[in-house]
Design a protein around this motif. Structure first.
Motif, PDB file in Angstrom:
ATOM      1  N   LEU A 165       1.074  -1.073   0.409  1.00  0.00           N
ATOM      2  CA  LEU A 165      -0.084  -0.176   0.476  1.00  0.00           C
ATOM      3  C   LEU A 165       0.923   1.316  -0.257  1.00  0.00           C
ATOM      4  N   THR A 166       0.183   1.951  -0.569  1.00  0.00           N
ATOM      5  CA  THR A 166       0.892   3.707  -1.001  1.00  0.00           C
ATOM      6  C   THR A 166       0.338   4.237   0.289  1.00  0.00           C
ATOM      7  N   MET A 167       0.620   5.203   0.752  1.00  0.00           N
ATOM      8  CA  MET A 167      -0.351   6.132   2.133  1.00  0.00           C
ATOM      9  C   MET A 167       0.159   7.397   1.830  1.00  0.00           C
ATOM     10  N   SER A 168      -0.796   8.355   1.806  1.00  0.00           N
ATOM     11  CA  SER A 168      -0.788   9.818   1.490  1.00  0.00           C
ATOM     12  C   SER A 168      -2.031  10.640   2.476  1.00  0.00           C
ATOM     13  N   TYR A 169      -1.640  12.472   3.098  1.00  0.00           N
ATOM     14  CA  TYR A 169      -3.051  12.371   3.176  1.00  0.00           C
ATOM     15  C   TYR A 169      -3.537  13.992   1.887  1.00  0.00           C
ATOM     16  N   ASN A 170      -4.309  14.041   1.662  1.00  0.00           N
ATOM     17  CA  ASN A 170      -4.985  14.749   1.154  1.00  0.00           C
ATOM     18  C   ASN A 170      -6.294  15.446   1.287  1.00  0.00           C
ATOM     19  N   ARG A 171      -6.674  16.773   1.167  1.00  0.00           N
ATOM     20  CA  ARG A 171      -7.475  17.485   1.849  1.00  0.00           C
ATOM     21  C   ARG A 171      -7.716  18.909   1.529  1.00  0.00           C
ATOM     22  N   GLU A 172      -8.898  19.271   1.354  1.00  0.00           N
ATOM     23  CA  GLU A 172      -9.428  20.109   0.748  1.00  0.00           C
ATOM     24  C   GLU A 172     -10.162  20.953   2.407  1.00  0.00           C
ATOM     25  N   ILE A 173      -9.235  21.928   3.010  1.00  0.00           N
ATOM     26  CA  ILE A 173      -9.538  22.419   3.445  1.00  0.00           C
ATOM     27  C   ILE A 173     -10.803  23.739   3.424  1.00  0.00           C
TER      28      ILE A 173
END
Length: 184
Positions: free
Chosen positions: A136-144
């Motif tokens: 698996l590849t994990m990242s964080y990506n979120r529009e706040i």
């Protein structure tokens, strides 16, 4: 007329630069055991935040938006079935129902913040997960957005809670690096 336009354009670009919040994630190791009743192997994620702007930033980190992608995903599209959850499952719901003003952090220019938590990787979909190791590849990506920047104030006499929006809290896209690991 042109000099005024240039000043407005320059000052708006400067304002965007002052809101520059950077995020980096690290994990404690690259191989983990599948979570089961017999195994309590957890993934320790360290999130490093840096205010790269020239003004203080107020923000709230919501850890529910780690994204996973299966590296050897095939035509079945398994990636959407993997989730990263806090090891303490009660924290999953507290993100929405227990929002306190103390959950917001303030970072001055050039300051760093470290956030660390224990997580588990779960299979969300019905049916069996893919056999073998999960790469698996994990990242964080979120529009706040401004709608995300609130905390709850509970009434003293009832169970009702009111949302209070925090003016001036950071908005924008918060993205991290990607890390790879294997769940065996």
């Amino acid at each position: 007329m042109k000099p005024i336009f240039f000043v407005v354009l320059f000052s708006s670009a400067f304002a965007l630069y002052t809101q520059n919040l950077e995020m980096r994630i690290e994990i404690n190791r690259t191989e983990f055991n599948k979570h089961s009743r017999e195994s309590e192997d957890t993934l320790i994620i360290t999130c490093l935040f840096k205010n790269a702007g020239s003004e203080s930033v107020i923000f709230r980190f919501s850890e529910q938006y780690f994204m996973l992608r299966m590296n050897d995903d095939n035509e079945y599209g398994h990636s959407h079935c993997f989730r990263v959850y806090p090891s303490n499952y009660s924290k999953i719901y507290s993100v929405y129902y227990e929002r306190n003003k103390e959950d917001f952090f303030t970072l001055g220019p050039g300051e760093n913040l470290i956030y660390r938590g224990d997580y588990t990787v779960s299979w969300l979909c019905r049916g069996p997960p893919p056999e073998g190791d999960w790469k698996l590849t994990m990242s964080y990506n979120r529009e706040i957005t401004t709608e995300d920047n609130y905390y709850l104030v509970k009434s003293y006499y009832t169970d009702k809670a009111d949302s209070v929006f925090l003016p001036g809290a950071w908005t924008g896209r918060l993205s991290s690096n990607a890390v790879e690991f294997v769940v065996k």
